[in-house]
Design a protein around this motif. Structure first.
Motif, PDB file in Angstrom:
ATOM      1  N   GLN A 194      22.813 -35.184 -38.580  1.00  0.00           N
ATOM      2  CA  GLN A 194      23.728 -34.799 -37.519  1.00  0.00           C
ATOM      3  C   GLN A 194      25.058 -34.277 -38.058  1.00  0.00           C
ATOM      4  N   LEU A 252      21.111 -22.507 -37.157  1.00  0.00           N
ATOM      5  CA  LEU A 252      21.619 -22.403 -35.789  1.00  0.00           C
ATOM      6  C   LEU A 252      20.961 -21.236 -35.050  1.00  0.00           C
ATOM      7  N   HIS A 273      17.634 -22.508 -33.930  1.00  0.00           N
ATOM      8  CA  HIS A 273      17.801 -23.484 -32.850  1.00  0.00           C
ATOM      9  C   HIS A 273      18.233 -22.792 -31.559  1.00  0.00           C
ATOM     10  N   GLU A 303      23.430 -27.180 -30.908  1.00  0.00           N
ATOM     11  CA  GLU A 303      22.696 -28.389 -31.298  1.00  0.00           C
ATOM     12  C   GLU A 303      22.395 -29.309 -30.116  1.00  0.00           C
TER      13      GLU A 303
END
Length: 409
Positions: free
Chosen positions: A96, A165, A168, A397
């Protein structure tokens, strides 16, 4: 064309995300913008009148700019302490925080390059550092090695998080075979950027204060203490003001890294002090000037005698598990440790190397208001860049930003 469509959508969504937020967010960004404008004004004065408006002279030619550059190289390198456990050792607890750490590395490297530009007097001389055009002098000059490793590390820390990213954002998992080799390379590269910076100082024979075999390892130890300490403080702010959840165990594991690195850094400091003061030679005069003053000159005494106690206090408190696991105590220790290493690795390292000069002359250095203004402006720039990167990354995220075909129809 599909990738360009997704990229265009990502840019539009990112701009929409970073221009919206709470009242506190807008106050924060407005404050950073104001500080950057003040820094630009101070820099315009420096461009107009030259480096004579700074406290630097021909005798002390490196000051506040290079001090911050040296410190921030370490902050950038510290991202490896999250990258290695996550991508190399497969520690899920760090996952994370790793994108936040890499975003911090990008911001730190941008500040590093900005401080180099400021220290060179202006951007008009940067062409000297371009291979094939300027006088690059590779591989003989350590400065050219520094240019290569810093820009290479910046490229790595931009491309890996961007790829993750970007995937994602499309609702897909990032392919490990694409980004893991780069992540492994960044581990070695991070060590390299700080060792090369240390070698830059160690290679200057006329500056005995820097001719220390421990300089490189101590650079790494202090970097792996101050960098993760800053990451912990940033994660604390993110946990308080965003929906991005950082588990306590992640922060506690990073705190263990800070503790061990701070202990090693302190041991190396004691070793250096023993070497300088137990059997002093004429090469110990720089250290005497730093810690006790020399011939009535003592401008750095308040700085170093603030840094050393803060360093010791933070390290001692962090050593005790019960105290370290109290998050408020941890945040306090990380803050004072960060400040202590900034002083010690900045003024405490750079300025004494020039004092006394080759002929025994003592020319003290203190930064001017112009230097302080430019420095604060560059720090504000780094905070601004990091805030933008973090806000976009967090939105992706947590699933708030996702690509849909209908957006661009």
């Amino acid at each position: 064309m599909g990738l360009f469509r997704v990229l265009k959508s990502l840019v539009i969504d990112s701009l929409d995300t970073i221009t919206k937020g709470s009242k506190k967010y807008h106050i924060w960004m407005g404050f950073l913008t104001l500080v950057m404008l003040i820094g630009m004004y101070c820099y315009s004065i420096q461009l107009d009148e030259g480096l004579s408006v700074t406290g630097m002279t021909d005798r002390v030619s490196w000051g506040l700019y290079i001090s911050n550059f040296t410190f921030l190289v370490g902050v950038a390198a510290a991202a490896v302490m999250l990258v290695m456990p996550t991508y190399v050792l497969k520690d899920i607890d760090f996952k994370q925080a790793v994108l936040i750490g890499e975003g911090l590395a990008v911001a730190a490297l941008i500040m590093c390059l900005a401080f180099v530009v400021a220290d060179m007097g202006g951007p008009s001389v940067l062409w000297h550092m371009i291979p094939g055009i300027g006088v690059f002098n590779f591989p003989n000059s350590m400065l050219t090695w520094d240019v290569i490793v810093l820009n290479g590390y910046l490229f790595i820390n931009i491309t890996i998080p961007f790829y993750i990213l970007f995937r994602h954002y499309q609702g897909k998992e990032a392919k490990k075979k694409v980004y893991v080799p780069g992540a492994v390379l960044s581990v070695f590269w991070a060590v390299g950027i700080h060792l090369v910076t240390a070698f830059l100082y160690q290679g200057l024979q006329a500056r005995p204060f820097w001719n220390n075999a421990l300089l490189g390892p101590r650079f790494l130890a202090s970097a792996f203490a101050a960098g993760p300490a800053l990451i912990i403080l940033v994660l604390a702010v993110i946990r308080s003001f965003t929906a991005f959840k950082i588990p306590n165990k992640t922060i506690k594991k990073i705190a263990m890294i800070v503790t061990v690195a701070a202990q090693i850094n302190l041991i190396m400091l004691v070793s250096e002090l023993f070497k300088e003061f137990y059997a002093p030679t004429h090469h110990s005069e720089s250290a005497y000037y730093l810690f006790f003053g020399l011939h009535g000159k003592n401008a750095l005494l308040p700085w170093i005698w603030t840094a050393i106690p803060l360093n010791v206090i933070a390290t001692v408190i962090l050593t005790f598990g019960k105290l370290r696991n109290n998050l408020y105590v941890l945040y306090f220790c990380c803050f004072i440790l960060f400040v202590a290493i900034w002083i010690e690795k900045g003024f405490g390292l750079i300025v004494p190397g020039f004092i006394p000069g080759p002929y025994g002359k003592i020319a003290e250095y203190l930064p001017t208001r112009i230097e302080v203004g430019v420095t604060l402006g560059i720090w504000a720039l780094g905070a601004f860049v990091f805030t933008i990167l973090a806000k976009t990354a967090i939105a992706i995220e947590i699933g708030k930003l996702r690509y849909t075909e209908k957006k661009l129809r």
